[in-house]
Design a protein around this motif. Structure first.
Motif, PDB file in Angstrom:
ATOM      1  N   TYR A 182      12.225 -10.646  -0.941  1.00 23.27           N
ATOM      2  CA  TYR A 182      11.500  -9.731   0.344  1.00 23.27           C
ATOM      3  C   TYR A 182      12.216  -8.570   0.165  1.00 23.27           C
ATOM      4  CZ  TYR A 182      11.799  -7.364   4.930  1.00 23.27           C
ATOM      5  OH  TYR A 182      11.990  -6.702   5.846  1.00 23.27           O
ATOM      6  N   MET A 183      13.486  -8.154  -0.300  1.00 21.69           N
ATOM      7  CA  MET A 183      14.272  -7.574  -0.971  1.00 21.69           C
ATOM      8  C   MET A 183      13.313  -6.429  -1.819  1.00 21.69           C
ATOM      9  SD  MET A 183      15.969  -6.930   1.590  1.00 21.69           S
ATOM     10  CE  MET A 183      17.150  -5.217   1.189  1.00 21.69           C
ATOM     11  N   TRP A 184      12.779  -6.906  -2.540  1.00 21.51           N
ATOM     12  CA  TRP A 184      11.583  -6.066  -4.323  1.00 21.51           C
ATOM     13  C   TRP A 184      10.278  -5.700  -3.037  1.00 21.51           C
ATOM     14  CZ3 TRP A 184      11.580  -3.958  -8.180  1.00 21.51           C
ATOM     15  CH2 TRP A 184      10.436  -4.232  -8.733  1.00 21.51           C
ATOM     16  N   SER A 185      10.032  -6.711  -2.129  1.00 21.30           N
ATOM     17  CA  SER A 185       8.320  -6.253  -1.764  1.00 21.30           C
ATOM     18  C   SER A 185       8.946  -4.716  -0.572  1.00 21.30           C
ATOM     19  CB  SER A 185       7.892  -7.397  -0.960  1.00 21.30           C
ATOM     20  OG  SER A 185       6.883  -6.924  -0.769  1.00 21.30           O
ATOM     21  N   VAL A 186      10.038  -5.388   0.163  1.00 25.55           N
ATOM     22  CA  VAL A 186      10.376  -4.410   1.130  1.00 25.55           C
ATOM     23  C   VAL A 186      10.743  -2.924  -0.361  1.00 25.55           C
ATOM     24  CG1 VAL A 186      12.356  -2.824   2.344  1.00 25.55           C
ATOM     25  CG2 VAL A 186      10.942  -5.067   2.649  1.00 25.55           C
ATOM     26  N   TYR A 187      11.222  -3.169  -1.267  1.00 20.75           N
ATOM     27  CA  TYR A 187      11.691  -1.814  -2.192  1.00 20.75           C
ATOM     28  C   TYR A 187      10.253  -1.447  -3.109  1.00 20.75           C
ATOM     29  CZ  TYR A 187      12.934   0.343  -6.423  1.00 20.75           C
ATOM     30  OH  TYR A 187      12.693   1.485  -7.613  1.00 20.75           O
ATOM     31  N   SER A 188       9.717  -2.441  -3.411  1.00 17.90           N
ATOM     32  CA  SER A 188       8.082  -1.969  -3.931  1.00 17.90           C
ATOM     33  C   SER A 188       6.992  -1.263  -2.788  1.00 17.90           C
ATOM     34  CB  SER A 188       7.048  -2.688  -4.468  1.00 17.90           C
ATOM     35  OG  SER A 188       7.320  -3.894  -3.533  1.00 17.90           O
ATOM     36  N   SER A 189       7.017  -1.559  -1.211  1.00 21.54           N
ATOM     37  CA  SER A 189       6.538  -1.076  -0.531  1.00 21.54           C
ATOM     38  C   SER A 189       6.766   1.052  -0.167  1.00 21.54           C
ATOM     39  CB  SER A 189       6.882  -1.478   0.966  1.00 21.54           C
ATOM     40  OG  SER A 189       5.609  -1.169   1.556  1.00 21.54           O
ATOM     41  N   THR A 190       8.605   0.715  -0.191  1.00 19.78           N
ATOM     42  CA  THR A 190       8.871   1.596  -0.751  1.00 19.78           C
ATOM     43  C   THR A 190       8.472   2.196  -1.761  1.00 19.78           C
ATOM     44  OG1 THR A 190      10.820   0.732   1.082  1.00 19.78           O
ATOM     45  CG2 THR A 190      10.970   3.251   0.742  1.00 19.78           C
ATOM     46  N   ALA A 191       8.756   2.486  -2.474  1.00 20.46           N
ATOM     47  CA  ALA A 191       8.361   2.767  -4.071  1.00 20.46           C
ATOM     48  C   ALA A 191       7.233   3.322  -3.456  1.00 20.46           C
ATOM     49  CB  ALA A 191       8.822   2.130  -5.181  1.00 20.46           C
ATOM     50  N   TYR A 192       5.868   2.558  -3.106  1.00 18.37           N
ATOM     51  CA  TYR A 192       5.454   3.246  -3.262  1.00 18.37           C
ATOM     52  C   TYR A 192       4.465   4.420  -2.219  1.00 18.37           C
ATOM     53  CZ  TYR A 192       0.598   2.384  -0.247  1.00 18.37           C
ATOM     54  OH  TYR A 192      -0.519   2.755   0.831  1.00 18.37           O
ATOM     55  N   TRP A 193       4.782   3.814  -0.555  1.00 17.13           N
ATOM     56  CA  TRP A 193       4.752   5.706  -0.698  1.00 17.13           C
ATOM     57  C   TRP A 193       5.479   6.420  -0.713  1.00 17.13           C
ATOM     58  CZ3 TRP A 193       1.409   5.131   3.067  1.00 17.13           C
ATOM     59  CH2 TRP A 193       0.921   4.294   3.787  1.00 17.13           C
ATOM     60  N   ASN A 194       6.562   6.167  -0.959  1.00 16.27           N
ATOM     61  CA  ASN A 194       7.033   7.622  -2.075  1.00 16.27           C
ATOM     62  C   ASN A 194       6.681   7.949  -2.899  1.00 16.27           C
ATOM     63  OD1 ASN A 194       9.036   7.401  -0.018  1.00 16.27           O
ATOM     64  ND2 ASN A 194      10.531   5.794  -0.937  1.00 16.27           N
ATOM     65  N   ALA A 195       5.996   7.201  -4.006  1.00 11.84           N
ATOM     66  CA  ALA A 195       5.161   7.555  -5.193  1.00 11.84           C
ATOM     67  C   ALA A 195       4.299   8.127  -4.871  1.00 11.84           C
ATOM     68  CB  ALA A 195       5.308   6.503  -6.130  1.00 11.84           C
ATOM     69  N   THR A 196       3.684   7.828  -4.122  1.00  5.21           N
ATOM     70  CA  THR A 196       1.582   8.550  -3.213  1.00  5.21           C
ATOM     71  C   THR A 196       2.932   9.604  -2.864  1.00  5.21           C
ATOM     72  OG1 THR A 196       1.060   6.585  -3.320  1.00  5.21           O
ATOM     73  CG2 THR A 196      -0.103   8.527  -2.433  1.00  5.21           C
ATOM     74  N   MET A 253      -3.641   9.227  -6.208  1.00  5.95           N
ATOM     75  CA  MET A 253      -4.988   8.165  -5.523  1.00  5.95           C
ATOM     76  C   MET A 253      -4.996   6.699  -5.904  1.00  5.95           C
ATOM     77  SD  MET A 253      -5.639  10.146  -3.055  1.00  5.95           S
ATOM     78  CE  MET A 253      -7.140  10.250  -2.579  1.00  5.95           C
ATOM     79  N   ALA A 254      -4.662   6.848  -7.734  1.00  7.86           N
ATOM     80  CA  ALA A 254      -4.497   5.939  -8.235  1.00  7.86           C
ATOM     81  C   ALA A 254      -3.643   4.275  -7.301  1.00  7.86           C
ATOM     82  CB  ALA A 254      -4.228   5.942  -9.383  1.00  7.86           C
ATOM     83  N   ILE A 255      -2.040   5.297  -7.367  1.00 10.67           N
ATOM     84  CA  ILE A 255      -1.287   4.407  -6.978  1.00 10.67           C
ATOM     85  C   ILE A 255      -1.942   3.932  -4.872  1.00 10.67           C
ATOM     86  CG2 ILE A 255       1.313   4.736  -5.346  1.00 10.67           C
ATOM     87  CD1 ILE A 255       1.994   6.033  -7.774  1.00 10.67           C
ATOM     88  N   TYR A 256      -2.155   5.038  -4.284  1.00 10.21           N
ATOM     89  CA  TYR A 256      -2.644   4.242  -2.379  1.00 10.21           C
ATOM     90  C   TYR A 256      -3.748   3.662  -3.267  1.00 10.21           C
ATOM     91  CZ  TYR A 256      -3.741   4.983   1.883  1.00 10.21           C
ATOM     92  OH  TYR A 256      -4.128   4.826   2.990  1.00 10.21           O
ATOM     93  N   THR A 257      -4.363   3.900  -3.513  1.00  7.89           N
ATOM     94  CA  THR A 257      -6.103   3.076  -3.554  1.00  7.89           C
ATOM     95  C   THR A 257      -5.977   1.168  -4.141  1.00  7.89           C
ATOM     96  OG1 THR A 257      -7.237   5.392  -4.520  1.00  7.89           O
ATOM     97  CG2 THR A 257      -8.604   2.446  -4.889  1.00  7.89           C
ATOM     98  N   ASN A 285      -5.657  -3.738  -2.338  1.00  7.98           N
ATOM     99  CA  ASN A 285      -5.153  -5.936  -2.969  1.00  7.98           C
ATOM    100  C   ASN A 285      -4.191  -6.109  -1.799  1.00  7.98           C
ATOM    101  OD1 ASN A 285      -5.904  -5.162  -5.315  1.00  7.98           O
ATOM    102  ND2 ASN A 285      -4.499  -4.003  -6.658  1.00  7.98           N
ATOM    103  N   PHE A 286      -2.604  -5.379  -0.885  1.00  9.60           N
ATOM    104  CA  PHE A 286      -2.467  -5.911  -0.141  1.00  9.60           C
ATOM    105  C   PHE A 286      -2.675  -4.945   1.295  1.00  9.60           C
ATOM    106  CE2 PHE A 286       0.233  -5.002  -3.436  1.00  9.60           C
ATOM    107  CZ  PHE A 286       0.355  -6.850  -3.936  1.00  9.60           C
ATOM    108  N   LEU A 287      -2.861  -3.683   1.490  1.00 13.19           N
ATOM    109  CA  LEU A 287      -2.944  -3.315   3.034  1.00 13.19           C
ATOM    110  C   LEU A 287      -4.090  -3.769   2.816  1.00 13.19           C
ATOM    111  CD1 LEU A 287      -1.528   0.483   2.762  1.00 13.19           C
ATOM    112  CD2 LEU A 287      -0.164  -2.121   3.769  1.00 13.19           C
ATOM    113  N   GLY A 288      -5.671  -3.941   2.588  1.00 14.24           N
ATOM    114  CA  GLY A 288      -7.072  -4.527   3.441  1.00 14.24           C
ATOM    115  C   GLY A 288      -6.622  -5.001   3.323  1.00 14.24           C
ATOM    116  N   LYS A 289      -5.964  -6.261   3.119  1.00 14.81           N
ATOM    117  CA  LYS A 289      -6.461  -7.645   3.225  1.00 14.81           C
ATOM    118  C   LYS A 289      -5.568  -7.798   4.566  1.00 14.81           C
ATOM    119  CE  LYS A 289      -6.334  -8.836  -1.748  1.00 14.81           C
ATOM    120  NZ  LYS A 289      -5.293  -9.990  -2.826  1.00 14.81           N
TER     121      LYS A 289
END
Length: 192
Positions: free
Chosen positions: A69-83, A135-139, A144-148
């Motif tokens: 869970y912590m990895w998932s929260v971190y990767s989600s935060t990283a996804y928003w922050n990277a974009t 755009m690649a990160i967001y897409t 893969n995640f939000l669309g599902k």
């Protein structure tokens, strides 16, 4: 040479405006949630007429898999922050390219060895790379995640503006590189 620089400057200014609008607005994705329409951007998501800060995580809470869970929260935060970071870096490098592009119209003798049209072209290509990464990160994460997570969803106009800004910055770089090549060919050929 000046027509290429003028065309490149026009593309760059339009591209930078599109980058700022795309980054600041909340219509990257639209979806239906609990019978009502919702939309989200890089900073906020809005449902039923109310907007909230974008701190949503992709993962689900499960006590037995706390590390996951912590990895998932971190990767989600990283996804928003990277974009967000790549979009901001793209706008900043495009702005620096615009400044170099404007200065390339002036011919100062102090900058004989430094060609400003070449520097502007490079900055526009760097801006293109940054917006491509964003755009690649967001897409990738959205598909893969939000669309599902949301059955009825689509990309929206802020997202599309990001791709149009990518094209505008790319063409601005092409125009300035053409202007640089024309300048170099004239410099090598010398006066006739």
């Amino acid at each position: 040479m000046h027509s290429f620089m003028g065309g490149g400057l026009f593309c760059a200014i339009v591209g930078n405006i599109l980058l700022v609008v795309s980054t600041a607005t909340d219509y990257w994705m639209q979806y239906r949630l609990s019978g009502s329409f919702a939309h989200q951007g890089l900073w906020r998501y809005c449902m039923s007429g109310k907007c909230y800060m974008q701190t949503d995580s992709i993962g689900k809470w499960d006590i037995s898999y706390l590390d996951t869970y912590m990895w998932s929260v971190y990767s989600s935060t990283a996804y928003w922050n990277a974009t967000r970071a790549f979009m901001i870096l793209s706008a900043m490098s495009c702005f620096a390219g615009i400044i170099a592009g404007i200065l390339s119209f002036a011919h100062f003798s102090a900058f004989e060895r430094f060609n400003r049209s070449f520097a502007a072209g490079i900055m526009f290509f760097v801006s293109t790379l940054f917006v491509l990464l964003a755009m690649a990160i967001y897409t990738g994460v959205t598909v893969n995640f939000l669309g599902k997570r949301f059955g009825d969803w689509r990309f929206s106009w802020s997202y599309i503006l990001g791709w149009v800004a990518l094209l505008m910055n790319f063409f601005a770089g092409i125009f300035y590189m053409c202007a640089y090549r024309m300048h170099e060919c004239r410099r090598v050929a010398g006066p006739r």
